[in-house]
Write a protein that holds these residues in place. Structure first.
Motif, short mmCIF file in Angstrom:
data_model
loop_
_atom_site.label_atom_id
_atom_site.label_comp_id
_atom_site.label_asym_id
_atom_site.label_seq_id
_atom_site.Cartn_x
_atom_site.Cartn_y
_atom_site.Cartn_z
N ASP A 21 0.88 -1.10 -0.02
CA ASP A 21 -0.04 -0.15 0.07
C ASP A 21 0.78 1.18 0.16
OD1 ASP A 21 1.01 -0.54 2.41
OD2 ASP A 21 -0.66 0.67 3.53
N ILE A 22 1.45 1.42 -1.18
CA ILE A 22 2.55 2.65 -0.99
C ILE A 22 1.66 3.97 -1.55
CG2 ILE A 22 4.54 3.73 -2.16
CD1 ILE A 22 5.53 0.66 -2.50
N LEU A 32 2.28 -1.70 5.33
CA LEU A 32 2.72 -3.19 5.16
C LEU A 32 4.03 -3.08 4.44
CD1 LEU A 32 -0.49 -4.27 3.07
CD2 LEU A 32 0.09 -4.41 5.46
N SER A 33 4.80 -2.12 3.77
CA SER A 33 6.00 -2.21 3.28
C SER A 33 7.01 -1.50 4.00
CB SER A 33 5.84 -1.98 1.76
OG SER A 33 5.68 -0.62 1.82
N GLY A 34 6.77 -0.29 4.83
CA GLY A 34 7.62 0.57 5.36
C GLY A 34 8.20 1.47 4.37
N VAL A 35 7.74 1.65 3.22
CA VAL A 35 8.23 2.77 2.37
C VAL A 35 8.19 4.21 2.81
CG1 VAL A 35 7.81 3.64 0.17
CG2 VAL A 35 8.34 1.03 0.35
N SER A 36 8.81 5.06 3.01
CA SER A 36 8.46 6.34 3.41
C SER A 36 8.91 7.32 2.31
CB SER A 36 9.22 6.71 4.77
OG SER A 36 10.64 6.39 4.71
N SER A 37 9.71 7.06 1.20
CA SER A 37 10.35 7.91 0.16
C SER A 37 10.90 7.20 -0.81
CB SER A 37 11.42 8.80 0.86
OG SER A 37 12.74 8.08 1.32
N ASN A 44 13.27 3.85 0.09
CA ASN A 44 14.31 3.88 1.16
C ASN A 44 14.59 2.57 1.68
OD1 ASN A 44 11.25 4.20 2.15
ND2 ASN A 44 12.43 4.14 3.88
N THR A 45 13.57 1.69 1.67
CA THR A 45 13.89 0.44 2.05
C THR A 45 14.89 -0.59 1.65
OG1 THR A 45 12.30 -0.47 1.02
CG2 THR A 45 11.75 0.36 2.90
N ALA A 50 7.47 -5.58 -11.70
CA ALA A 50 8.82 -6.23 -10.87
C ALA A 50 8.89 -5.37 -9.78
CB ALA A 50 10.11 -6.22 -11.95
N GLY A 51 9.41 -6.22 -8.77
CA GLY A 51 9.91 -5.69 -7.59
C GLY A 51 8.72 -5.48 -6.42
N LEU A 52 8.69 -4.51 -5.54
CA LEU A 52 7.66 -4.40 -4.69
C LEU A 52 6.40 -4.02 -5.37
CD1 LEU A 52 7.35 -4.42 -1.47
CD2 LEU A 52 7.88 -1.88 -1.57
N GLY A 53 5.22 -4.76 -4.92
CA GLY A 53 4.03 -4.61 -5.59
C GLY A 53 3.78 -5.12 -6.95
#
Length: 188
Positions: free
Chosen positions: A40-41, A77-82, A114-115, A146-149
């Motif tokens: 959920d970015i 869910l993913s910890g992404v902040s930037s 950022n993760t 590809a990748g996250l999501g």
């Protein structure tokens, strides 16, 4: 007199082996790849710089665009902040004049988070609307390939005003910076 040994009864190992095998399959099913997990970015705050080569004038011409996006995000869910990414695009005929360009060619962008993870997105549908005051609003919809999501949808909206209204007359508009740049990645 010797004790006669009673023959041993056969053990029932088959049900135990079957139960153990089914349990292992359950564990394998739960251990799906991380890319299959919904994320959920939501990046509602961001900036974009677009450089035009050659600079835009009032005469339509082929132009290369070099774009850099930066985002501040939230994700439970993913910890992404930037995140950030850059890409280039080609516009066969663009200018400072009011216009609607749709559909633009498919654009692939990889955003680095950022993760330490990344998401590669193919934006297959994009529309650019240039208002009479020079403000460009670009709406792009695509899929994370590809990748996250991976497998999820991505929507990006950018609003870039032309803050130098005489640039189109005086050598051309060489770059714009956004006042709005957002990106949302969500399950289908």
């Amino acid at each position: 007199m010797k004790d006669k040994k009673q023959p041993r009864k056969p053990r029932r190992v088959v049900p135990a082996v079957v139960a153990l095998g089914l349990g292992a399959i359950g564990v394998l099913t739960l251990a799906a790849p991380a890319s299959a997990t919904p994320v959920d970015i939501t990046c509602l705050t961001g900036t974009r710089n677009t450089a035009y080569t050659p600079p835009l004038t009032y005469t339509p011409q082929p132009t290369n665009l070099y774009i850099t996006d930066n985002f501040s995000c939230t994700s439970l869910l993913s910890g992404v902040s930037s995140g950030s990414g850059s890409f280039s695009a080609y516009a066969p005929s663009t200018s400072c004049l009011a216009s609607v360009q749709s559909p633009l060619t498919s654009i692939t962008t990889t955003y680095h988070w950022n993760t330490g993870t990344s998401s590669t997105i193919v934006f297959a549908s994009s529309t650019a609307v240039r208002a009479a005051d020079g403000t460009v609003t670009v709406t792009s919809i695509g899929a994370v390939t590809a990748g996250l999501g991976a497998g999820q949808t991505a929507t990006r909206v950018t609003v870039e005003p032309n803050l130098d209204l005489t640039a189109c007359l005086d050598g051309g508009l060489s770059e714009t910076n956004s006042v709005v740049n957002s990106l949302v990645i969500a399950p289908v």
